[in-house]
Design a protein around this motif. Structure first.
Motif, PDB file in Angstrom:
ATOM      1  N   LEU A  90      -3.160  -4.800  -5.268  1.00 18.76           N
ATOM      2  CA  LEU A  90      -3.506  -3.660  -6.128  1.00 18.76           C
ATOM      3  C   LEU A  90      -4.901  -3.753  -6.741  1.00 18.76           C
ATOM      4  CD1 LEU A  90      -2.506  -0.957  -7.260  1.00 18.76           C
ATOM      5  CD2 LEU A  90      -1.465  -2.223  -9.137  1.00 18.76           C
ATOM      6  N   PRO A  91      -5.297  -4.873  -7.372  1.00 20.33           N
ATOM      7  CA  PRO A  91      -6.650  -4.911  -7.959  1.00 20.33           C
ATOM      8  C   PRO A  91      -7.760  -4.828  -6.909  1.00 20.33           C
ATOM      9  CG  PRO A  91      -5.367  -6.852  -8.622  1.00 20.33           C
ATOM     10  CD  PRO A  91      -4.519  -6.060  -7.692  1.00 20.33           C
ATOM     11  N   MET A  92      -7.564  -5.502  -5.781  1.00 21.16           N
ATOM     12  CA  MET A  92      -8.572  -5.472  -4.720  1.00 21.16           C
ATOM     13  C   MET A  92      -8.724  -4.057  -4.170  1.00 21.16           C
ATOM     14  SD  MET A  92      -8.948  -5.291  -1.110  1.00 21.16           S
ATOM     15  CE  MET A  92      -7.307  -5.629  -0.529  1.00 21.16           C
ATOM     16  N   MET A  93      -7.605  -3.417  -3.871  1.00 21.38           N
ATOM     17  CA  MET A  93      -7.649  -2.079  -3.275  1.00 21.38           C
ATOM     18  C   MET A  93      -8.131  -1.046  -4.287  1.00 21.38           C
ATOM     19  SD  MET A  93      -7.242  -1.089  -0.259  1.00 21.38           S
ATOM     20  CE  MET A  93      -7.994   0.471   0.120  1.00 21.38           C
ATOM     21  N   THR A  94      -7.826  -1.246  -5.562  1.00 17.64           N
ATOM     22  CA  THR A  94      -8.326  -0.347  -6.606  1.00 17.64           C
ATOM     23  C   THR A  94      -9.852  -0.377  -6.631  1.00 17.64           C
ATOM     24  OG1 THR A  94      -6.326  -0.639  -7.941  1.00 17.64           O
ATOM     25  CG2 THR A  94      -8.290   0.162  -9.087  1.00 17.64           C
ATOM     26  N   ARG A  95     -10.423  -1.587  -6.578  1.00 20.82           N
ATOM     27  CA  ARG A  95     -11.893  -1.716  -6.536  1.00 20.82           C
ATOM     28  C   ARG A  95     -12.466  -1.016  -5.309  1.00 20.82           C
ATOM     29  NH1 ARG A  95     -10.796  -6.852  -7.574  1.00 20.82           N
ATOM     30  NH2 ARG A  95     -11.459  -7.566  -5.515  1.00 20.82           N
ATOM     31  N   VAL A  96     -11.835  -1.207  -4.163  1.00 19.28           N
ATOM     32  CA  VAL A  96     -12.318  -0.593  -2.920  1.00 19.28           C
ATOM     33  C   VAL A  96     -12.347   0.926  -3.060  1.00 19.28           C
ATOM     34  CG1 VAL A  96     -11.712  -0.151  -0.500  1.00 19.28           C
ATOM     35  CG2 VAL A  96     -11.693  -2.494  -1.389  1.00 19.28           C
ATOM     36  N   LEU A  97     -11.271   1.504  -3.572  1.00 16.02           N
ATOM     37  CA  LEU A  97     -11.210   2.968  -3.707  1.00 16.02           C
ATOM     38  C   LEU A  97     -12.146   3.480  -4.795  1.00 16.02           C
ATOM     39  CD1 LEU A  97      -7.411   3.733  -3.167  1.00 16.02           C
ATOM     40  CD2 LEU A  97      -9.296   3.960  -1.540  1.00 16.02           C
ATOM     41  N   MET A  98     -12.245   2.761  -5.904  1.00 18.38           N
ATOM     42  CA  MET A  98     -13.141   3.193  -6.987  1.00 18.38           C
ATOM     43  C   MET A  98     -14.602   3.157  -6.530  1.00 18.38           C
ATOM     44  SD  MET A  98     -11.315   4.028  -9.686  1.00 18.38           S
ATOM     45  CE  MET A  98     -12.303   3.874 -11.139  1.00 18.38           C
ATOM     46  N   GLU A  99     -14.943   2.171  -5.713  1.00 20.82           N
ATOM     47  CA  GLU A  99     -16.317   2.042  -5.209  1.00 20.82           C
ATOM     48  C   GLU A  99     -16.564   2.888  -3.961  1.00 20.82           C
ATOM     49  OE1 GLU A  99     -16.747  -2.178  -4.613  1.00 20.82           O
ATOM     50  OE2 GLU A  99     -16.536  -2.603  -6.760  1.00 20.82           O
ATOM     51  N   ARG A 100     -15.513   3.555  -3.483  1.00 18.33           N
ATOM     52  CA  ARG A 100     -15.589   4.427  -2.302  1.00 18.33           C
ATOM     53  C   ARG A 100     -16.153   3.671  -1.086  1.00 18.33           C
ATOM     54  NH1 ARG A 100     -14.549   9.591  -3.044  1.00 18.33           N
ATOM     55  NH2 ARG A 100     -15.960  10.336  -1.439  1.00 18.33           N
TER      56      ARG A 100
END
Length: 175
Positions: A90-100
Motif C-alpha cells: 500500500l505505501p509503495m503503490m500510493t507513492r507510485v500513483l501520487m507521483e503518476r
C-alpha cells in the motif's frame, strides 16, 4: 474586524486544501486496496507475488519488467515467502500513483510505433511479424505475454493485427 476576516480566509483555504488532499489520498488507497483484495484469495491481506504485476497494471500503471522487479524488491520480505502483504504494498503503490509514475504510452505514440513496423503501410501486421518484433526487439515478451497479446490482437480470420483497432482496445482511460 477586517483583519480577523483576512486571517481566517487563508486558514480556511488551507484547511480546505488539506481536506481535499486527504480525500484524494483516501481514494487512491481505497482503489489500491480494492485491486489488491481481488487477488487476496485467502482474505489474509496477502497476495501471490506473481499477481503483483497484474494488480499494478490494473491500477493504470505500465512499468517495464525491470521497474516491476524494482517495485517487488521494495515490498518483498527479507525472507521471501512468495507472498506480498498489503501493509508493504500500500505505501509503495500510493507513492507510485501520487507521483503518476509508469503512465501508459499515449495512443498517438503507439500508433506511430506500429506504423514504423508496418513497412508496407497496409494498416496491419501479420501474426509472424508481431511475434518477431515483440520477442526479438527491445525488452522481449515472455511466452505467456506473447500468447496473451496474440489472443487479444490477432484477427483469427486474417491472421493479422489491425493495429488501429488493437490500440483503441488497449489504451487506458486516464480518468
Amino acid at each position: 474586524m477586517a483583519t480577523e476576516e483576512k486571517e481566517t480566509v487563508p486558514a480556511t483555504a488551507a484547511a480546505a486544501a488539506a481536506a481535499a488532499a486527504e480525500s484524494v489520498l483516501a481514494d487512491i488507497q481505497k482503489k489500491i486496496t480494492d485491486a489488491f483484495e481481488v487477488f487476496d484469495h485467502e482474505c489474509n491481506k496477502t497476495v501471490d507475488v506473481r499477481e503483483i504485476g497484474t494488480i499494478i497494471r490494473s491500477l493504470g500503471c505500465c512499468p517495464s519488467e525491470g521497474d516491476l522487479h524494482d517495485m517487488l524488491a521494495e515490498v518483498e520480505e527479507e525472507e521471501p515467502t512468495g507472498f506480498i502483504r498489503l501493509e508493504k504494498f500500500l505505501p509503495m503503490m500510493t507513492r507510485v500513483l501520487m507521483e503518476r509514475r509508469y503512465r501508459p504510452i499515449p495512443e498517438d505514440v503507439l500508433l506511430r510505433a506500429f506504423e514504423v513496423l508496418d513497412q508496407n503501410k497496409c494498416g496491419h501486421l501479420t501474426k509472424d511479424e508481431l511475434i518477431k518484433y515483440m520477442t526479438e526487439e527491445g525488452e522481449p515478451f515472455t511466452q505467456e505475454e506473447m500468447e496473451e497479446m496474440l489472443s487479444a490482437a490477432v484477427d483469427p480470420e486474417t491472421n493479422t493485427v489491425r493495429y488501429k483497432d488493437y490500440i483503441s482496445m488497449m489504451v487506458v482511460d486516464e480518468n
